[in-house]
Design a protein around this motif. Structure first.
Motif, PDB file in Angstrom:
ATOM      1  N   GLY A 244      26.246  -1.069 -23.279  1.00  0.00           N
ATOM      2  CA  GLY A 244      25.887  -1.189 -24.692  1.00  0.00           C
ATOM      3  C   GLY A 244      26.177   0.065 -25.491  1.00  0.00           C
ATOM      4  O   GLY A 244      26.774   0.004 -26.571  1.00  0.00           O
ATOM      5  N   ASN A 245      25.782   1.215 -24.962  1.00  0.00           N
ATOM      6  CA  ASN A 245      25.955   2.463 -25.718  1.00  0.00           C
ATOM      7  C   ASN A 245      27.408   2.934 -25.739  1.00  0.00           C
ATOM      8  O   ASN A 245      27.900   3.357 -26.790  1.00  0.00           O
ATOM      9  CB  ASN A 245      25.048   3.554 -25.142  1.00  0.00           C
ATOM     10  CG  ASN A 245      23.595   3.369 -25.540  1.00  0.00           C
ATOM     11  OD1 ASN A 245      23.215   3.565 -26.687  1.00  0.00           O
ATOM     12  ND2 ASN A 245      22.770   2.990 -24.585  1.00  0.00           N
ATOM     13  N   LEU A 246      28.086   2.853 -24.601  1.00  0.00           N
ATOM     14  CA  LEU A 246      29.500   3.222 -24.599  1.00  0.00           C
ATOM     15  C   LEU A 246      30.311   2.229 -25.433  1.00  0.00           C
ATOM     16  O   LEU A 246      31.254   2.615 -26.129  1.00  0.00           O
ATOM     17  CB  LEU A 246      30.030   3.273 -23.167  1.00  0.00           C
ATOM     18  CG  LEU A 246      29.463   4.386 -22.274  1.00  0.00           C
ATOM     19  CD1 LEU A 246      30.127   4.359 -20.902  1.00  0.00           C
ATOM     20  CD2 LEU A 246      29.630   5.757 -22.916  1.00  0.00           C
ATOM     21  N   GLY A 247      29.922   0.951 -25.374  1.00  0.00           N
ATOM     22  CA  GLY A 247      30.591  -0.055 -26.198  1.00  0.00           C
ATOM     23  C   GLY A 247      30.402   0.205 -27.676  1.00  0.00           C
ATOM     24  O   GLY A 247      31.334   0.035 -28.468  1.00  0.00           O
ATOM     25  N   MET A 248      29.196   0.626 -28.063  1.00  0.00           N
ATOM     26  CA  MET A 248      28.927   0.943 -29.463  1.00  0.00           C
ATOM     27  C   MET A 248      29.809   2.096 -29.934  1.00  0.00           C
ATOM     28  O   MET A 248      30.349   2.073 -31.051  1.00  0.00           O
ATOM     29  CB  MET A 248      27.457   1.301 -29.640  1.00  0.00           C
ATOM     30  CG  MET A 248      27.065   1.631 -31.074  1.00  0.00           C
ATOM     31  SD  MET A 248      27.202   0.232 -32.200  1.00  0.00           S
ATOM     32  CE  MET A 248      25.792  -0.744 -31.691  1.00  0.00           C
ATOM     33  N   ILE A 249      29.973   3.113 -29.094  1.00  0.00           N
ATOM     34  CA  ILE A 249      30.823   4.255 -29.445  1.00  0.00           C
ATOM     35  C   ILE A 249      32.260   3.801 -29.656  1.00  0.00           C
ATOM     36  O   ILE A 249      32.930   4.214 -30.617  1.00  0.00           O
ATOM     37  CB  ILE A 249      30.747   5.335 -28.342  1.00  0.00           C
ATOM     38  CG1 ILE A 249      29.323   5.922 -28.280  1.00  0.00           C
ATOM     39  CG2 ILE A 249      31.762   6.446 -28.600  1.00  0.00           C
ATOM     40  CD1 ILE A 249      29.104   6.864 -27.115  1.00  0.00           C
ATOM     41  N   VAL A 250      32.755   2.944 -28.761  1.00  0.00           N
ATOM     42  CA  VAL A 250      34.128   2.448 -28.867  1.00  0.00           C
ATOM     43  C   VAL A 250      34.305   1.608 -30.124  1.00  0.00           C
ATOM     44  O   VAL A 250      35.299   1.745 -30.854  1.00  0.00           O
ATOM     45  CB  VAL A 250      34.500   1.623 -27.615  1.00  0.00           C
ATOM     46  CG1 VAL A 250      35.849   0.927 -27.805  1.00  0.00           C
ATOM     47  CG2 VAL A 250      34.532   2.512 -26.383  1.00  0.00           C
ATOM     48  N   ILE A 251      33.348   0.721 -30.397  1.00  0.00           N
ATOM     49  CA  ILE A 251      33.423  -0.148 -31.577  1.00  0.00           C
ATOM     50  C   ILE A 251      33.480   0.673 -32.853  1.00  0.00           C
ATOM     51  O   ILE A 251      34.284   0.397 -33.758  1.00  0.00           O
ATOM     52  CB  ILE A 251      32.211  -1.111 -31.600  1.00  0.00           C
ATOM     53  CG1 ILE A 251      32.368  -2.153 -30.504  1.00  0.00           C
ATOM     54  CG2 ILE A 251      32.069  -1.794 -32.960  1.00  0.00           C
ATOM     55  CD1 ILE A 251      31.135  -2.997 -30.288  1.00  0.00           C
ATOM     56  N   ILE A 252      32.625   1.689 -32.947  1.00  0.00           N
ATOM     57  CA  ILE A 252      32.614   2.543 -34.139  1.00  0.00           C
ATOM     58  C   ILE A 252      33.922   3.314 -34.261  1.00  0.00           C
ATOM     59  O   ILE A 252      34.441   3.524 -35.362  1.00  0.00           O
ATOM     60  CB  ILE A 252      31.412   3.508 -34.082  1.00  0.00           C
ATOM     61  CG1 ILE A 252      30.109   2.715 -34.199  1.00  0.00           C
ATOM     62  CG2 ILE A 252      31.496   4.551 -35.197  1.00  0.00           C
ATOM     63  CD1 ILE A 252      28.861   3.541 -33.983  1.00  0.00           C
ATOM     64  N   LYS A 253      34.487   3.681 -33.134  1.00  0.00           N
ATOM     65  CA  LYS A 253      35.731   4.453 -33.147  1.00  0.00           C
ATOM     66  C   LYS A 253      36.917   3.622 -33.618  1.00  0.00           C
ATOM     67  O   LYS A 253      37.769   4.113 -34.388  1.00  0.00           O
ATOM     68  CB  LYS A 253      36.000   4.990 -31.729  1.00  0.00           C
ATOM     69  CG  LYS A 253      37.223   5.895 -31.618  1.00  0.00           C
ATOM     70  CD  LYS A 253      36.987   7.239 -32.281  1.00  0.00           C
ATOM     71  CE  LYS A 253      38.163   8.170 -32.028  1.00  0.00           C
ATOM     72  NZ  LYS A 253      37.976   9.485 -32.685  1.00  0.00           N
ATOM     73  N   ILE A 254      36.995   2.360 -33.208  1.00  0.00           N
ATOM     74  CA  ILE A 254      38.199   1.564 -33.478  1.00  0.00           C
ATOM     75  C   ILE A 254      38.134   0.791 -34.795  1.00  0.00           C
ATOM     76  O   ILE A 254      39.153   0.302 -35.267  1.00  0.00           O
ATOM     77  CB  ILE A 254      38.477   0.580 -32.327  1.00  0.00           C
ATOM     78  CG1 ILE A 254      37.349  -0.466 -32.216  1.00  0.00           C
ATOM     79  CG2 ILE A 254      38.652   1.332 -31.014  1.00  0.00           C
ATOM     80  CD1 ILE A 254      37.601  -1.516 -31.156  1.00  0.00           C
ATOM     81  N   ASN A 255      36.922   0.667 -35.378  1.00  0.00           N
ATOM     82  CA  ASN A 255      36.795  -0.093 -36.616  1.00  0.00           C
ATOM     83  C   ASN A 255      36.726   0.850 -37.814  1.00  0.00           C
ATOM     84  O   ASN A 255      35.732   1.554 -37.997  1.00  0.00           O
ATOM     85  CB  ASN A 255      35.539  -0.967 -36.575  1.00  0.00           C
ATOM     86  CG  ASN A 255      35.485  -1.950 -37.747  1.00  0.00           C
ATOM     87  OD1 ASN A 255      36.198  -1.802 -38.738  1.00  0.00           O
ATOM     88  ND2 ASN A 255      34.643  -2.960 -37.637  1.00  0.00           N
ATOM     89  N   PRO A 256      37.764   0.901 -38.657  1.00  0.00           N
ATOM     90  CA  PRO A 256      37.771   1.806 -39.821  1.00  0.00           C
ATOM     91  C   PRO A 256      36.607   1.559 -40.782  1.00  0.00           C
ATOM     92  O   PRO A 256      36.161   2.486 -41.469  1.00  0.00           O
ATOM     93  CB  PRO A 256      39.115   1.498 -40.499  1.00  0.00           C
ATOM     94  CG  PRO A 256      39.962   0.905 -39.424  1.00  0.00           C
ATOM     95  CD  PRO A 256      39.018   0.139 -38.549  1.00  0.00           C
ATOM     96  N   LYS A 257      36.105   0.319 -40.838  1.00  0.00           N
ATOM     97  CA  LYS A 257      34.979   0.017 -41.724  1.00  0.00           C
ATOM     98  C   LYS A 257      33.711   0.767 -41.319  1.00  0.00           C
ATOM     99  O   LYS A 257      32.802   0.939 -42.136  1.00  0.00           O
ATOM    100  CB  LYS A 257      34.691  -1.486 -41.718  1.00  0.00           C
ATOM    101  CG  LYS A 257      35.767  -2.339 -42.372  1.00  0.00           C
ATOM    102  CD  LYS A 257      35.345  -3.798 -42.368  1.00  0.00           C
ATOM    103  CE  LYS A 257      36.390  -4.685 -43.039  1.00  0.00           C
ATOM    104  NZ  LYS A 257      35.972  -6.119 -43.032  1.00  0.00           N
TER     105      LYS A 257
END
Length: 315
Positions: free
Chosen positions: A42-55
């Motif tokens: 969950g936490n590593l996924g959140m970091i990745v999601i924030i990194k790849i989504n410009p929004k």
């Protein structure tokens, strides 16, 4: 000078954990293993999601990515040893690893408290001063705030660790918990240091109530601003932008304040252990769930990531 009659390498701590409930060892191991896996993903996924989504490249998610990083680090500091002592007979931990575990835990907890305060300030500026938001919460200022938060976490850890290093311990010490925690370590020492105890008490209370004061003050102004809004849709939108953070803050500080109120008598040790499990193991798992379930952009990014393997297969 630290009064000690033995080498630190001879000092051993026995983490009792939940050994007084032998029939629960395996079920607890499985439960905590699942929680830890969810926490890491969950936490590593959140970091990745924030990194790849410009929004999501905004101050709020900049802080959130570091919150996920801290939760990952905190859980990884505590959970592996907890899982180990649940399934093996050897529940010992030597002096150095015990102090290292405690130091990393302090850095994560103190830093997270101040980070949550910074996130509350971010929501305050976004809702109460939206026209100045881009100026006040600039990338440079956010980076400076984050640097200060981590720096203070490290400084607090150094002070807390020193307050333990000036104490003396016998060869074998029993800790009635599953982690190396300050009060448990102090309870098995036999060299009192009233000065360091006072410094610890003052600093611990400062970290807790200063950050809580920032959060409460920010949300008082936020709620006043929301109540003054004439549009119902505007109030709903404003509240939704801080609902996730408010939920996370309530759980985090609520658990801390609850632990403050638990007496240190022997009869309360089970309550302390259960509360510590929630604080050290469950909360790091809940944070990414809280912030993702209430955010459309995060859920949209998760949906797209889940669709990618399907597209590759169909292609």
């Amino acid at each position: 000078m630290r009064k000690t009659d033995r080498n630190e390498s001879d000092v051993i701590f026995i983490l009792l954990g939940f050994s007084d409930y032998p029939e629960l060892q395996i079920p607890l191991f499985l439960i905590f293993l699942v929680i830890y896996v969810i926490t890491v993903v969950g936490n590593l996924g959140m970091i990745v999601i924030i990194k790849i989504n410009p929004k999501l490249h905004t101050p709020m998610y900049f802080f959130l990515s570091h919150l996920s990083f801290l939760d990952f680090c905190y859980s990884t500091t505590i959970a592996p040893k907890l899982l180990q002592i649940l399934i093996v007979e050897d529940k010992t931990i030597s002096f150095a690893p015990c102090i290292i575990q405690y130091s990393f835990a302090v850095i994560c907890v103190v830093t997270e408290a101040f980070l949550l305060a910074a996130m509350a300030y971010d929501r305050f500026v976004a809702i109460c001063n939206p026209l100045l938001y881009a100026l006040v919460m600039s990338q440079k200022r956010c980076s400076l705030m984050l640097t200060g938060v981590y720096t203070w976490g490290i400084i607090s850890s150094i002070i807390f660790i020193y307050s333990l290093l000036v104490r003396s311990f016998s060869g074998t010490n029993i800790i009635n918990n599953f982690l190396c925690e300050y009060s448990a370590i102090v309870s098995v020492s036999f060299c009192e240091s009233h000065l360091m105890e006072n410094i610890f008490f003052i600093l611990a209370n400062f970290n807790t109530f200063f950050t809580l004061g920032i959060v409460l003050t920010s949300y008082i102004f936020i709620f006043i601003t929301i109540l003054k809004m004439k549009s119902a849709s505007g109030r709903s939108k404003a509240f939704s932008t801080c609902a996730s953070h408010l939920t996370g803050v309530t759980i985090f500080f609520g658990t801390i304040l609850f632990l403050y109120c638990v007496p240190t008598s022997k009869s309360s040790w089970l309550l302390v252990r259960v509360s510590t499990v929630f604080y050290a193991v469950v909360i790091p798992m809940l944070n990414p769930l809280i912030y993702s379930l209430r955010n459309k952009d995060v859920k949209e990014t998760i949906r797209k990531l889940m669709e990618m393997p399907v597209r590759w297969c169909s292609g």
